[in-house]
Write a protein that holds these residues in place. Structure first.
Motif, PDB file in Angstrom:
ATOM      1  N   GLU A 121     -14.196  14.098   5.379  1.00  0.00           N
ATOM      2  CA  GLU A 121     -13.817  13.751   6.748  1.00  0.00           C
ATOM      3  C   GLU A 121     -15.022  13.481   7.648  1.00  0.00           C
ATOM      4  O   GLU A 121     -14.861  12.973   8.768  1.00  0.00           O
ATOM      5  CB  GLU A 121     -12.958  14.876   7.349  1.00  0.00           C
ATOM      6  N   GLU A 152     -12.894   3.771   7.277  1.00  0.00           N
ATOM      7  CA  GLU A 152     -12.690   5.159   6.874  1.00  0.00           C
ATOM      8  C   GLU A 152     -12.443   5.193   5.365  1.00  0.00           C
ATOM      9  O   GLU A 152     -11.866   4.265   4.789  1.00  0.00           O
ATOM     10  CB  GLU A 152     -11.484   5.758   7.606  1.00  0.00           C
ATOM     11  N   ASP A 154     -10.380   6.852   3.673  1.00  0.00           N
ATOM     12  CA  ASP A 154      -8.969   6.898   3.289  1.00  0.00           C
ATOM     13  C   ASP A 154      -8.194   5.674   3.769  1.00  0.00           C
ATOM     14  O   ASP A 154      -6.976   5.595   3.590  1.00  0.00           O
ATOM     15  CB  ASP A 154      -8.303   8.172   3.814  1.00  0.00           C
ATOM     16  N   GLY A 155      -8.882   4.720   4.374  1.00  0.00           N
ATOM     17  CA  GLY A 155      -8.242   3.485   4.787  1.00  0.00           C
ATOM     18  C   GLY A 155      -7.600   3.503   6.158  1.00  0.00           C
ATOM     19  O   GLY A 155      -7.091   2.475   6.615  1.00  0.00           O
ATOM     20  N   GLU A 156      -7.602   4.634   6.845  1.00  0.00           N
ATOM     21  CA  GLU A 156      -7.003   4.687   8.181  1.00  0.00           C
ATOM     22  C   GLU A 156      -7.871   3.951   9.198  1.00  0.00           C
ATOM     23  O   GLU A 156      -9.101   3.934   9.085  1.00  0.00           O
ATOM     24  CB  GLU A 156      -6.826   6.138   8.633  1.00  0.00           C
ATOM     25  N   ILE A 157      -7.219   3.349  10.189  1.00  0.00           N
ATOM     26  CA  ILE A 157      -7.934   2.754  11.312  1.00  0.00           C
ATOM     27  C   ILE A 157      -7.851   3.769  12.449  1.00  0.00           C
ATOM     28  O   ILE A 157      -6.874   3.811  13.213  1.00  0.00           O
ATOM     29  CB  ILE A 157      -7.323   1.404  11.727  1.00  0.00           C
ATOM     30  N   THR A 158      -8.834   4.628  12.544  1.00  0.00           N
ATOM     31  CA  THR A 158      -8.816   5.759  13.470  1.00  0.00           C
ATOM     32  C   THR A 158      -9.472   5.424  14.800  1.00  0.00           C
ATOM     33  O   THR A 158     -10.227   4.453  14.911  1.00  0.00           O
ATOM     34  CB  THR A 158      -9.565   6.940  12.837  1.00  0.00           C
ATOM     35  N   ARG A 162     -12.596   2.739  15.613  1.00  0.00           N
ATOM     36  CA  ARG A 162     -12.566   1.694  16.635  1.00  0.00           C
ATOM     37  C   ARG A 162     -13.736   1.836  17.596  1.00  0.00           C
ATOM     38  O   ARG A 162     -14.361   0.846  17.999  1.00  0.00           O
ATOM     39  CB  ARG A 162     -11.245   1.742  17.397  1.00  0.00           C
ATOM     40  N   ALA A 179      -9.193  -1.590   6.423  1.00  0.00           N
ATOM     41  CA  ALA A 179      -8.498  -0.527   5.707  1.00  0.00           C
ATOM     42  C   ALA A 179      -8.894  -0.513   4.237  1.00  0.00           C
ATOM     43  O   ALA A 179      -8.431   0.347   3.480  1.00  0.00           O
ATOM     44  CB  ALA A 179      -6.982  -0.711   5.845  1.00  0.00           C
TER      45      ALA A 179
END
Length: 341
Positions: A121, A152, A154-158, A162, A179
């Motif tokens: 993380e 990221e 894990d592919g998230e757009i956090t 941004r 992603a």
């Protein structure tokens, strides 16, 4: 422009120096860290100069060695050679805030090693393909723009991704978040296999890739990388002329031909004529990133029972050049090409 909290750029060479200088010029607070004391002293004394056809400017910013650095930072851009990743992460860890993260602005698959040491993380992936070279203490040559992608693991757009993208756009306006950062990293490995082969001789990237006699070699090198990526469930992404679809085993050779022509055109538009691999071998006389890049593909292939004979031979030949047992010469590329059936 989005001015943010202080950033730590760990490694002020071609990649870190260029990105960091642009961020300083845009108003961000940046501290550079490097193990080369002369480089650090030059930045601290007279600033960091960016030169070349893309831009020319000088910025003033704090510069330290790991031994003189103090404080803790929410964001660290790790911009060092892949083979030094673990040692560097161990050195920077005390300076990373508890809720902070580090960004692997590197070549190769370094994110897993970073995640093992810092926690998954606390790591963000990054893909870069711009052309820059370290010239001497305090001077970086910026030869050509290229793709910049953040993601990221894990592919998230956090939200933090941004926010980081807003910062990176002060360096590269066309930077984007994805992603599928693993796809871009594996795409770079496919392209990187071609670059390592061109670095066995002394021709420019564009001139080497344009040689008809070596096109089959480049195609098969790319195919070996794509085969390993596919086995791992990775969908490689294209960039700056490199089209993974042209290097998938069984693809129409015309697709690879079009991709290589596009790569030639992209590289002819850059003032950085030769790869960083070639500079490491011919100019700086130091080990390349062949192990964290091409060697990593070979090791992954072995673990999956996939044969990659051309990549394995390429790794061996690069090491022979590094060790002074093989001179740089186009005959090396001919020799490697002769292994293509």
């Amino acid at each position: 422009m989005v001015v943010s909290a202080p950033l730590l750029v760990w490694g002020a060479g071609a990649i870190g120096g260029t990105i960091g200088a642009y961020l300083v010029r845009a108003g961000h607070a940046v501290t550079f860290v490097d193990i080369v004391e002369d480089h650090v002293a030059a930045i601290a004394a007279t600033g960091l100069a960016i030169e070349g056809p893309v831009d020319a400017f000088r910025v003033a910013s704090p510069a330290e060695t790991p031994d003189t650095l103090s404080g803790r930072y929410d964001r660290v851009l790790l911009c060092i050679k892949g083979q030094h990743t673990e040692a560097a992460v161990r050195s920077l860890a005390p300076f990373l805030a508890d809720e902070g993260y580090a960004v692997s602005v590197q070549n190769g698959l370094n994110e897993p090693a970073m995640a093992a040491l810092l926690g998954r993380e606390r790591v963000i992936g990054c893909f870069v393909n711009f052309g820059a070279d370290y010239l001497e203490p305090g001077r970086i040559h910026f030869g050509g723009r290229g793709a910049v992608v953040l993601g990221e693991l894990d592919g998230e757009i956090t939200p933090r991704l941004r926010a980081l993208l807003d910062v990176f756009r002060d360096f590269e306006p066309d930077a984007k978040a994805s992603a599928n950062i693993w796809g871009y990293l594996w795409g770079k490995l496919g392209y990187g296999a071609l670059l390592f082969a061109t670095a066995l001789g002394n021709e420019s990237i564009a001139d080497a890739l344009a040689q008809p006699a070596h096109r089959a070699l480049y195609r098969v090198l790319g195919e070996e990388v794509m085969r390993v990526a596919d086995a791992g469930g990775i969908a490689p992404e294209g960039f700056n002329g490199f089209d993974p679809a042209g290097f998938v085993p069984g693809a129409d050779p015309a697709l690879a031909e079009r991709s290589m022509a596009a790569m030639v055109a992209h590289n002819r538009g850059s003032a950085k004529s030769h790869s960083g691999v070639w500079r490491d071998l011919a100019v700086r006389k130091r080990p390349t990133e062949v192990e964290p890049m091409i060697g990593a593909v070979v090791r992954e292939a072995q673990a999956r029972g996939i044969e990659t004979p051309l990549l394995a031979r390429l790794v061996a030949m690069i090491h022979e050049v590094e060790e002074g047992r093989r001179p740089l010469d186009r005959a090396n590329i001919d020799e490697l090409a002769a292994q293509v059936a």
